[in-house]
Design a protein around this motif. Structure first.
Motif, mmCIF file in Angstrom:
data_model
loop_
_atom_site.group_PDB
_atom_site.id
_atom_site.type_symbol
_atom_site.label_atom_id
_atom_site.label_comp_id
_atom_site.label_asym_id
_atom_site.label_seq_id
_atom_site.Cartn_x
_atom_site.Cartn_y
_atom_site.Cartn_z
ATOM 1 N N LEU A 16 0.855 -1.182 0.000
ATOM 2 C CA LEU A 16 0.000 0.000 0.000
ATOM 3 C C LEU A 16 0.892 1.232 0.000
ATOM 4 N N PHE A 17 0.630 2.141 -0.931
ATOM 5 C CA PHE A 17 1.301 3.441 -0.944
ATOM 6 C C PHE A 17 0.261 4.522 -0.661
ATOM 7 N N MET A 18 0.639 5.477 0.187
ATOM 8 C CA MET A 18 -0.150 6.683 0.409
ATOM 9 C C MET A 18 0.741 7.856 0.056
ATOM 10 N N SER A 19 0.310 8.655 -0.909
ATOM 11 C CA SER A 19 1.173 9.705 -1.445
ATOM 12 C C SER A 19 0.435 11.024 -1.468
ATOM 13 N N PHE A 79 5.513 13.877 -0.244
ATOM 14 C CA PHE A 79 6.010 12.721 0.488
ATOM 15 C C PHE A 79 5.048 11.557 0.293
ATOM 16 N N ALA A 80 5.565 10.378 0.551
ATOM 17 C CA ALA A 80 4.756 9.172 0.431
ATOM 18 C C ALA A 80 5.186 8.185 1.504
ATOM 19 N N VAL A 81 4.253 7.333 1.900
ATOM 20 C CA VAL A 81 4.558 6.268 2.846
ATOM 21 C C VAL A 81 4.102 4.950 2.236
ATOM 22 N N ALA A 82 4.771 3.871 2.626
ATOM 23 C CA ALA A 82 4.473 2.567 2.036
ATOM 24 C C ALA A 82 4.529 1.481 3.092
ATOM 25 N N ILE A 83 3.639 0.506 2.965
ATOM 26 C CA ILE A 83 3.597 -0.645 3.860
ATOM 27 C C ILE A 83 3.602 -1.920 3.027
ATOM 28 N N SER A 215 11.095 16.269 -1.186
ATOM 29 C CA SER A 215 10.354 15.042 -1.438
ATOM 30 C C SER A 215 11.092 13.862 -0.820
ATOM 31 N N PHE A 216 10.337 12.910 -0.305
ATOM 32 C CA PHE A 216 10.928 11.683 0.213
ATOM 33 C C PHE A 216 9.837 10.632 0.399
ATOM 34 N N VAL A 217 10.276 9.384 0.494
ATOM 35 C CA VAL A 217 9.374 8.253 0.674
ATOM 36 C C VAL A 217 9.770 7.520 1.954
ATOM 37 N N VAL A 218 8.783 7.237 2.796
ATOM 38 C CA VAL A 218 8.998 6.466 4.016
ATOM 39 C C VAL A 218 8.567 5.027 3.751
ATOM 40 N N MET A 219 9.527 4.108 3.726
ATOM 41 C CA MET A 219 9.231 2.692 3.550
ATOM 42 C C MET A 219 9.246 2.026 4.929
#
Length: 270
Positions: A16-19, A79-83, A215-219
């Motif tokens: 799942l990505f939330m952006s 930014f985005a987060v992912a699970i 910008s960045f992505v939290v995995m």
């Protein structure tokens, strides 16, 4: 006032990505005017990346870039987060927590909060950001329940920066949500192509940027997922301890499949 518009892209059982993009109200108004004009020119009622892809990769990519350039011009941050849902299910089982915690939407709110705090630091912002999620079936309830629950676990001095409960709107009414959909879809596509988060995920698009912004992505790795779930357990146990043990309504509110907090009591006191 700053606003963050967020949407998700999911491959059920995998990721799942939330952006979301962040900008001020004035910039979002200009963004929406240009976005609406492009929708009219292309005779589209709404831009959804998954539907565009059915037209063929070439035309879908070309038109996606046109829309992205509008967002690129007006936003101040992204930014985005992912699970990884397989990892989440493993940790939930290892911790013997109720099965509903395998729903990634119950955890994504905590990662969004972390992402908000990080992007605020990077942008030098201390004021709360107004959060707007895409209104979808099943998502609103999970985030509404989880948002205040996790907010109570972060340091008191940071709570005001994450604001109160988020809003839920449709992407027909709030056009920036369509930009969030675009970014989340391309992130998920990149993740699936690489079979996981390998390399730089901070720019998932096939075209080159013309303007840069924070910008960045939290995995969420296994350690992060475990910490988040233990935060929930600790907060739950704290509330039990602080409540009146003779409160019948409290006892009735504890679900039958609740985890055995008596076993954790000794561990968490250490």
């Amino acid at each position: 006032m700053l606003q963050a518009f967020l949407d998700d892209s999911r491959t059920d059982g995998k990721v799942l990505f939330m952006s979301g993009f962040i900008s001020n109200v004035e910039s979002w108004l200009s963004h929406s005017d240009e976005w609406h004009a492009l929708l009219q020119r292309l005779e589209l009622p709404v831009f959804k990346m998954s539907k565009q892809w059915t037209k063929g990769q070439s035309i879908a990519t070309e038109q996606a870039e046109w829309f992205y350039r509008i967002a690129e011009k007006h936003v101040q941050g992204w930014f985005a987060v992912a699970i990884d849902e397989r990892l989440l299910a493993k940790v939930v089982d290892d911790l013997q927590m109720p099965a509903f915690h395998k729903n990634p939407y119950y955890m994504v709110h905590s990662l969004v909060m972390d992402g908000l705090l990080q992007i605020q630091d990077r942008m030098g912002l201390m004021d709360p950001i107004d959060i707007i999620f895409d209104k979808q079936s099943g998502i609103e309830d999970a985030i509404t329940v989880g948002w205040p629950e996790y907010r109570d676990t972060i340091p008191e001095g940071l709570r005001d920066r994450v604001g109160s409960l988020p809003r839920f709107e449709t992407d027909e009414d709030e056009l920036p949500l369509q930009a969030a959909d675009l970014s989340a879809w391309w992130l998920r596509r990149l993740w699936l192509e690489k079979d996981g988060a390998k390399g730089d995920m901070n720019y998932p698009y096939p075209w080159k940027p013309k303007r840069t912004f924070e910008s960045f992505v939290v995995m969420a790795g296994e350690g992060t997922i475990k910490r988040r779930l233990l935060d929930v357990k600790r907060e739950y146990i704290r509330q039990i301890w602080e409540a009146d043990p003779t409160d019948i309504h409290l006892r009735d509110a504890i679900p039958d499949d609740a985890w055995d907090f008596r076993e954790l009591r000794t561990k968490l006191r250490k």
